[in-house]
Design an enzyme around this catalytic site. Structure first.
Site, PDB file in Angstrom:
ATOM      1  N   GLU A   1      22.714   6.085  16.609  1.00  0.00           N
ATOM      2  CA  GLU A   1      22.668   5.470  17.773  1.00  0.00           C
ATOM      3  C   GLU A   1      23.512   4.955  18.825  1.00  0.00           C
ATOM      4  O   GLU A   1      23.779   5.075  19.086  1.00  0.00           O
ATOM      5  CB  GLU A   1      21.836   4.582  18.047  1.00  0.00           C
TER       6      GLU A   1
ATOM      7  N   GLU B   1       7.472 -18.618  29.200  1.00  0.00           N
ATOM      8  CA  GLU B   1       8.860 -18.304  29.681  1.00  0.00           C
ATOM      9  C   GLU B   1       9.194 -17.100  29.341  1.00  0.00           C
ATOM     10  O   GLU B   1      10.856 -16.322  29.538  1.00  0.00           O
ATOM     11  CB  GLU B   1       9.747 -19.190  28.428  1.00  0.00           C
TER      12      GLU B   1
ATOM     13  N   HIS C   1      13.199  -2.725  15.433  1.00  0.00           N
ATOM     14  CA  HIS C   1      11.945  -2.220  15.084  1.00  0.00           C
ATOM     15  C   HIS C   1      11.440  -3.365  14.464  1.00  0.00           C
ATOM     16  O   HIS C   1      10.235  -3.326  14.161  1.00  0.00           O
ATOM     17  CB  HIS C   1      11.656  -1.336  13.607  1.00  0.00           C
TER      18      HIS C   1
ATOM     19  N   HIS D   1       8.965   3.176  18.658  1.00  0.00           N
ATOM     20  CA  HIS D   1       9.994   3.115  18.429  1.00  0.00           C
ATOM     21  C   HIS D   1      10.137   1.365  18.194  1.00  0.00           C
ATOM     22  O   HIS D   1      10.691   1.140  16.936  1.00  0.00           O
ATOM     23  CB  HIS D   1      10.858   3.871  18.697  1.00  0.00           C
TER      24      HIS D   1
ATOM     25  N   HIS E   1      18.992  -2.485  18.988  1.00  0.00           N
ATOM     26  CA  HIS E   1      18.518  -2.331  18.584  1.00  0.00           C
ATOM     27  C   HIS E   1      17.351  -2.551  17.292  1.00  0.00           C
ATOM     28  O   HIS E   1      18.402  -2.465  16.311  1.00  0.00           O
ATOM     29  CB  HIS E   1      18.707  -0.672  18.094  1.00  0.00           C
TER      30      HIS E   1
HETATM   31  O1  2HA Z   1      16.972   4.061  11.860  1.00  0.00           O
HETATM   32  O2  2HA Z   1      16.779   2.510  14.788  1.00  0.00           O
HETATM   33  O3  2HA Z   1      17.301   4.890  15.828  1.00  0.00           O
HETATM   34  C1  2HA Z   1      18.346   3.167  12.354  1.00  0.00           C
HETATM   35  C2  2HA Z   1      17.402   3.498  13.741  1.00  0.00           C
HETATM   36  C3  2HA Z   1      17.224   4.682  14.759  1.00  0.00           C
HETATM   37 ZN    ZN Z   2      15.290   2.684  15.612  1.00  0.00          ZN
END
Ligand code: 2HA
Ligand code: ZN
Length: 274
Positions: free
Chosen positions: A116, A170, A142, A211, A140
């Site tokens: 990314e 909050e 998940h 995602h 980032h």
């Molecule tokens: O695996 O999360 O979006 C890496 C990620 C790609």
């Molecule tokens: Zn990801």
């Protein structure tokens, strides 16, 4: 100083481990980047190696020319970052034009920066300009409940913002501008980078449908706290919806207005209250 002795590297590793502990990172899911201030890069310069080859970023970020980033490696497991940070992470230098990078530290057993990277750099560029240079940490992950919400709600900024604000008091204090939602897109590509960078002009936190979360902040703690708050609220939302009982009361428009006054939330997105 060695990179791993620096405060920024230690904070980076702690963020990765916090996310791993909270189950936000199955396998190699997720990534982090940190735009390293000049004074911090100077403290570790003796540990950097400038002999690596320049490689294409895949996009152009002229406003990041000459900057250094600490980033997670592509395909590396978050569960390994605390144990072997020099194998799972790296520091990259962006060239003066903002089209190429080279690895100057880390990934000692080979590898590339996060898949990314184009998304990270384009979003850093947007936020660097919008924040007067204060935004530095891009995270980032998940987390399961946020992802679950993207299957049952319309993928609209207002709908997600209200659902999250209403699920925990909050939330409007932590993300007064709300959350932006990006429809499903191929991960790691230029399209998701462009779509995210456009939305990041308005928000600090985005939800990528089916995602995960993509968010940015000024330091490691507040950036992780932002993702954590969004996911905690999503967890409450999912629990409420799963109880099979009607919702009898929630946080109402006037409650949000009272909160905005009490916490001086000048940037609370009031158009999302109607
Ligand atoms: O695996 O999360 O979006 C890496 C990620 C790609
Ligand atoms: Zn990801």
């Amino acid at each position: 100083m060695r990179v791993l002795e620096s405060e920024f590297a230690q904070s980076f590793i702690r963020l990765a481990d916090d996310g791993w502990q909270l189950r936000f990172h199955e396998r190699n899911g997720g990534n982090i980047s940190y735009r390293i201030p000049n004074e911090e890069i100077e403290t570790v310069r003796e540990d950097l190696d400038f002999s690596g080859e320049w490689q294409e970023i895949g996009t152009s970020v002229p406003n990041l020319g000459g900057e250094f980033f600490m980033v997670t490696g592509s395909g590396k497991y978050f569960s390994d970052i605390k144990r072997i940070p020099e194998e799972t992470c790296c520091i990259v230098e962006v060239d003066e034009k903002g089209t190429e990078y080279r690895i100057v530290w880390g990934l000692t057993k080979g590898g590339r920066p996060t898949s990314e990277l184009p998304s990270h750099l384009m979003n850093h560029e947007v936020k660097k300009l919008a924040s007067g240079g204060k935004s530095r940490v891009l995270y980032h992950c998940h987390p399961a409940n946020v992802i679950a919400m993207t299957f049952v709600l319309p993928l609209e900024d207002k709908v997600f913002t209200r659902a999250l604000w209403e699920s925990m008091t909050e939330c409007p204090v932590v993300f007064p501008a709300g959350v932006g939602v990006i429809p499903w897109m191929v991960c790691g590509g230029r399209d998701i980078a462009v779509a995210s960078a456009e939305k990041m002009k308005e928000y600090d936190v985005l939800i990528w449908a089916h995602h995960g979360i993509f968010c940015i902040g000024e330091d490691f703690e507040s950036t992780f706290g932002l993702a954590h708050t969004v996911e905690k609220s999503a967890e409450v939302y999912v629990k409420v919806r799963s109880m099979g009982m009607p919702v009898l009361q929630t946080i109402e428009k006037q409650n949000f207005l009272d909160l905005a006054k009490a916490f001086a939330l000048d940037n609370l997105k009031k158009e999302f209250l109607d």
